[in-house]
Design an enzyme around this catalytic site. Sequence first.
Site, PDB file in Angstrom:
ATOM      1  N   GLU A   1       4.166   7.128  11.061  1.00 38.66           N
ATOM      2  CA  GLU A   1       4.365   5.606  10.238  1.00 38.66           C
ATOM      3  C   GLU A   1       4.626   6.711   8.482  1.00 38.66           C
ATOM      4  O   GLU A   1       4.328   7.306   7.911  1.00 38.66           O
ATOM      5  CB  GLU A   1       2.227   5.170   9.237  1.00 38.66           C
ATOM      6  CG  GLU A   1       1.906   4.292  10.284  1.00 38.66           C
ATOM      7  CD  GLU A   1       0.804   4.478  10.223  1.00 38.66           C
ATOM      8  OE1 GLU A   1       0.187   4.674   9.650  1.00 38.66           O
ATOM      9  OE2 GLU A   1       0.020   3.425  11.234  1.00 38.66           O
TER      10      GLU A   1
ATOM     11  N   HIS B   1       2.721   5.736   4.773  1.00 37.26           N
ATOM     12  CA  HIS B   1       0.825   6.103   4.867  1.00 37.26           C
ATOM     13  C   HIS B   1       0.980   7.432   3.971  1.00 37.26           C
ATOM     14  O   HIS B   1       0.649   8.913   4.730  1.00 37.26           O
ATOM     15  CB  HIS B   1       0.498   5.629   6.790  1.00 37.26           C
ATOM     16  CG  HIS B   1      -1.021   6.552   6.248  1.00 37.26           C
ATOM     17  ND1 HIS B   1      -1.881   5.352   6.455  1.00 37.26           N
ATOM     18  CD2 HIS B   1      -1.541   7.311   6.287  1.00 37.26           C
ATOM     19  CE1 HIS B   1      -3.239   5.931   5.923  1.00 37.26           C
ATOM     20  NE2 HIS B   1      -3.737   6.824   6.457  1.00 37.26           N
TER      21      HIS B   1
END
Length: 306
Positions: free
Chosen positions: A270, A273
């Site tokens: 990710e 994030h």
Amino acid sequence: MKLFSKSILAALLFAGVVSLQTGCSMLNGDIKSKIISNENGKVVDFYNDNKENEPSLDKIDHASSTIQEKNSEDPSSSNSEIKSNESKTAEKKSERKQWATNADAVKVIGQPEAIAVLVNKQNKLPDNYSPKDLVYPDVPFTFNEKADKRKMRANAAKALEKLFTGAKDDGILLAGVSGYRSFATQQVLFNNYVNRDGQKAAELFSARPGHSEHQTGLAMDVSGHTGICAAQDCFDGTPEADWLAKHAHEYGFIIRYPKGKEQITGYQYEPWHLRYVGTDISKEIHEKGITLEEYYNVAVPVSGQK
């Protein structure tokens, strides 16, 4: 003679019922005391904590061994019950192998307010935990409403503002997507993903309630200012993602779920994030190319994700 036989039969049946009840009570007592001991030690069974009707493997194994002992003492007893329970145990272990960790237990975090707190599949926040210093960082978002998901803890919010300014100076325009989430919000979100994609798929990109970094107030999902590819795989390789990978550590943030570390973090890559840990830790993690688990030397590979 008939009366005598009935009396004997009644006595035998009564003794059998008492024995069975006593055996069940002992078994339940052993299990209950084990669970209480674990909770007092701030350790709970991961799957019982989230599936209250699903027995743990310890319970299944214990029950299976108890049946085996009973049948070994009674040669006339059928082996079908043993095989049936062994089959169920093996099936349950196989089903959980994909998502259980080698630790196969979860620790409830004792100091959830720590800036560098480790929250993952093995470390769970208290259910009622909510940071006391949540504020609204002065940065643009992909939405207009003043919702809770704008919030971060004060130190993290200030650092995020500096990160956005630094990116803008380099010609990169960023926007916030999702910050703080309560336990209840994460529960609804996770359940929706499970209903949509199935639990196994959901486990790869969404945390169970209590296991989300967003509940700490130290995480923020970030995208480009247009919101295109926000929290999506297509964010990877964008100028915004590349800038974050190179510079986020300078402001105390790390890319919490990096590429190639899925077996350790338990989550897919990710690039959006961000997790605030402070500049000392973020710089070391960036320089060594490691995860927060590896920084604390408590990496527990997730089974079935080799």
